[in-house]
Each structure stands twice: as structure tokens, then as C-alpha cells.
Design a protein around this motif. Structure first.
Motif, PDB file in Angstrom:
ATOM      1  N   PRO A 185      -8.571  -2.591  -6.107  1.00  0.00           N
ATOM      2  CA  PRO A 185      -8.433  -3.022  -7.505  1.00  0.00           C
ATOM      3  C   PRO A 185      -7.007  -2.911  -8.040  1.00  0.00           C
ATOM      4  N   LEU A 186      -6.198  -2.023  -7.440  1.00  0.00           N
ATOM      5  CA  LEU A 186      -4.803  -1.892  -7.851  1.00  0.00           C
ATOM      6  C   LEU A 186      -3.901  -2.904  -7.143  1.00  0.00           C
ATOM      7  N   SER A 187      -4.476  -3.663  -6.216  1.00  0.00           N
ATOM      8  CA  SER A 187      -3.666  -4.533  -5.361  1.00  0.00           C
ATOM      9  C   SER A 187      -3.964  -6.012  -5.579  1.00  0.00           C
ATOM     10  N   LYS A 188      -4.463  -6.381  -6.739  1.00  0.00           N
ATOM     11  CA  LYS A 188      -4.851  -7.766  -6.989  1.00  0.00           C
ATOM     12  C   LYS A 188      -3.708  -8.767  -6.791  1.00  0.00           C
ATOM     13  N   PHE A 215     -12.993   4.719   3.319  1.00  0.00           N
ATOM     14  CA  PHE A 215     -13.495   3.390   2.988  1.00  0.00           C
ATOM     15  C   PHE A 215     -13.700   3.236   1.479  1.00  0.00           C
ATOM     16  N   ARG A 216     -14.286   4.251   0.860  1.00  0.00           N
ATOM     17  CA  ARG A 216     -14.522   4.158  -0.574  1.00  0.00           C
ATOM     18  C   ARG A 216     -13.206   4.184  -1.340  1.00  0.00           C
ATOM     19  N   PHE A 220       0.824  -1.210   0.000  1.00  0.00           N
ATOM     20  CA  PHE A 220       0.000   0.000   0.000  1.00  0.00           C
ATOM     21  C   PHE A 220       0.859   1.260   0.000  1.00  0.00           C
ATOM     22  N   GLN A 221       2.010   1.193   0.675  1.00  0.00           N
ATOM     23  CA  GLN A 221       2.890   2.361   0.718  1.00  0.00           C
ATOM     24  C   GLN A 221       3.491   2.682  -0.653  1.00  0.00           C
ATOM     25  N   GLN A 222       3.511   1.687  -1.552  1.00  0.00           N
ATOM     26  CA  GLN A 222       4.063   1.913  -2.889  1.00  0.00           C
ATOM     27  C   GLN A 222       3.061   2.581  -3.821  1.00  0.00           C
TER      28      GLN A 222
END
Length: 288
Positions: free
Chosen positions: A188-191, A179-180, A160-162
Motif C-alpha cells: 500500500p505504500l508502494s502504489k 508475507f503479511r 523497497f529499500q527506501q
């Protein structure tokens, strides 16, 4: 680009070492499978190596007719699905919170997380805590105490920090709350890392044993691993009151069949998700 002689030696040496390690893990499973598919006379004569002798499915037909095994499988499926979703939810929410530099408690929480990786709770206080919470002999004792893994939390937090902070700032300008932003943009960017951590959690819940043997007494709540242990330790549990008539199976073939039955779902699923291990773990373990 052509490799030098030294590079070729190193390259093929790696292949050889990795192949040797793979065989040490794969061949015992093949041997167990071969025993489960062989006749009891050949098994008792120790004639089985890596191929069934006098092939028979009698052991599998016998164990698949046992209701308690299917009950244990149902417990495993419930614990794995619900536990993985629960663990992913709290891991993602906590990791997202402590990945933000503006969150003042993030460093203190991370120190606490790392502390749990080094020091594990003593068994008796741990048992009494779960008992005091009313989870003893409950299926939730197999899920909630395993809810979060410090290792997985660190991987997700680092990932997440990246993610560029400008994405979160743009989401706030568009009226998105935390939350949103998390569930509509960040996840969605972290699949890749989600698949990796989800697989780690799923395998852990599927193979749950320590919490089951510590907190579960009701045999109807036994997960598959505890039922396999029961079958292996006590032959009468799996054989029942059989007559002395020659049967197309014996305790050893039945026990190995149960072992294959319990490991087969993960063995089938793993190749489809294996690609996420390297990609996701790498993205979540190196901070740029």
C-alpha cells in the motif's frame, strides 16, 4: 522568480526540442490513421497526408467482422492481464527478499540479475528449454518466459529499500509475518512504483512478438501483433478471395486499419497512467 535571458533560451529550446521529438512520433501514427479512413482511390494516388480524403469507415467495418482478429485480441487481453499479474507477483516477492540486508544471498542474486541484463540466452538453447518444459505452442510460452524483468526488479528493490525499516520492525512486533508485512503494509505504500512497473509489464505483454514468433505455430494462439504481421506480409490473408468488383477498401487501407486497431487500447490507456512514470521511476531509481 524572474528568469534570465539565458535561462529563457534554455527553457524554450527544451520545449522546441521536445515538441519536435513528439511530432516525429505522433505524425506517422496520424498519417496511418488518415490512410485507414480514406478511400482506396485516394490512397493509391498518394493523396493522403495527415487528414482523410473521401472519409470512409469501410476498412474498419471489414476488419471488425473478422473473427480471427477478435481471437487475437482475446489472446492479447489474456496474456496482458494474466502476465502482468504474474510478473508483478514474482517481481514484488523477489524484490522484497533481496531488499533486506539480513538476507545473505541478496548480493549474489543481484549479480545474477545484472548478468541477465548484459548477456541474453542464445536462441537455440532458449528454444529447446521452452520445448523441453512442454510450453511450445502454448499460451503460457507468451507469459512465463517474460515473467520477470531485471530492470523492473531493480526499480522495485531500490524503492523497497527506501521504506524505513522501523515499519517492518513495528509490524513484526504486532505479530505480522513477512508475507503479511509485504502485502498489507509495504505494497500500500508502494502504489506509485507498482503502477509504473505494472504499466511497463502490461505494455511489454501487449506488444509481445519475439516469443510469439519463436514459440507459437497454432494460428488460434496468435497474439494481435503476430496477426498484424500476417496481414501486412500476406495481403490474401486480410483480403481473402474478393471479387474484382471495386471495393471501398484495398490492402493498404485494411492494413493501416489493423495497425490502428492494435495500438488504440494502449494509446487510450497511456495518458491515464503517464503520471506514474516520472513519479514511480524516480522513487525507485534513486537511493537516499
Amino acid at each position: 522568480m524572474r528568469r534570465s535571458f539565458g535561462e529563457n533560451v534554455f527553457h524554450y529550446s527544451n520545449y522546441f526540442v521536445l515538441l519536435a521529438i513528439s511530432l516525429t512520433m505522433f505524425l506517422p501514427l496520424v498519417h496511418v490513421a488518415a490512410i485507414s479512413l480514406s478511400s482506396p482511390t485516394q490512397v493509391e494516388g498518394r493523396n493522403i497526408a495527415f487528414w482523410p480524403v473521401e472519409f470512409t469507415l469501410a476498412s474498419y467495418q471489414f476488419i471488425l467482422a473478422k473473427n480471427d482478429l477478435w481471437t487475437a485480441l482475446g489472446v492479447n487481453l489474456f496474456v496482458t492481464v494474466v502476465g502482468t499479474l504474474f510478473s508483478m507477483l514474482i517481481t514484488v516477492m523477489l524484490a522484497y527478499s533481496i531488499s533486506k540486508s539480513e538476507f545473505k544471498m541478496s548480493k549474489a542474486i543481484m549479480i545474477g540479475v545484472v548478468f541477465t541484463m548484459i548477456f541474453h540466452p542464445p536462441m537455440i538453447p532458449y528454444f529447446l528449454t521452452i520445448k523441453g518444459l512442454g510450453m511450445l505452442d502454448s499460451i503460457w510460452a507468451l507469459i512465463i518466459p517474460s515473467g520477470i524483468s531485471a530492470f523492473n526488479l531493480i526499480i522495485v528493490r531500490t524503492f523497497f529499500q527506501q521504506i524505513p525499516g522501523e515499519i517492518g520492525e513495528a509490524a513484526k512486533m504486532d505479530g505480522c509475518g513477512d508475507f503479511r508485512t509485504l502485502f498489507s503494509i509495504v505494497l500500500p505504500l508502494s502504489k506509485p512504483v507498482m503502477a509504473t512497473v505494472g504499466l511497463f509489464y502490461a505494455v511489454g505483454y501487449w506488444n509481445i512478438f519475439y516469443h510469439a514468433i519463436l514459440f507459437i505455430r497454432n494460428t488460434k494462439l496468435y497474439p494481435l501483433q503476430l496477426k498484424v504481421r500476417e496481414y501486412i506480409v500476406n495481403q490474401e490473408t486480410i483480403m481473402g478471395s474478393l471479387s474484382n468488383v471495386m471495393q471501398p477498401y484495398n490492402p493498404e487501407t485494411l492494413q493501416t486499419a489493423v495497425i490502428i486497431f492494435s495500438t488504440l487500447p494502449i494509446v487510450i490507456l497511456y495518458p491515464y497512467l503517464q503520471k506514474y512514470f516520472i513519479q514511480g521511476a524516480t522513487l525507485g531509481s534513486v537511493k537516499e
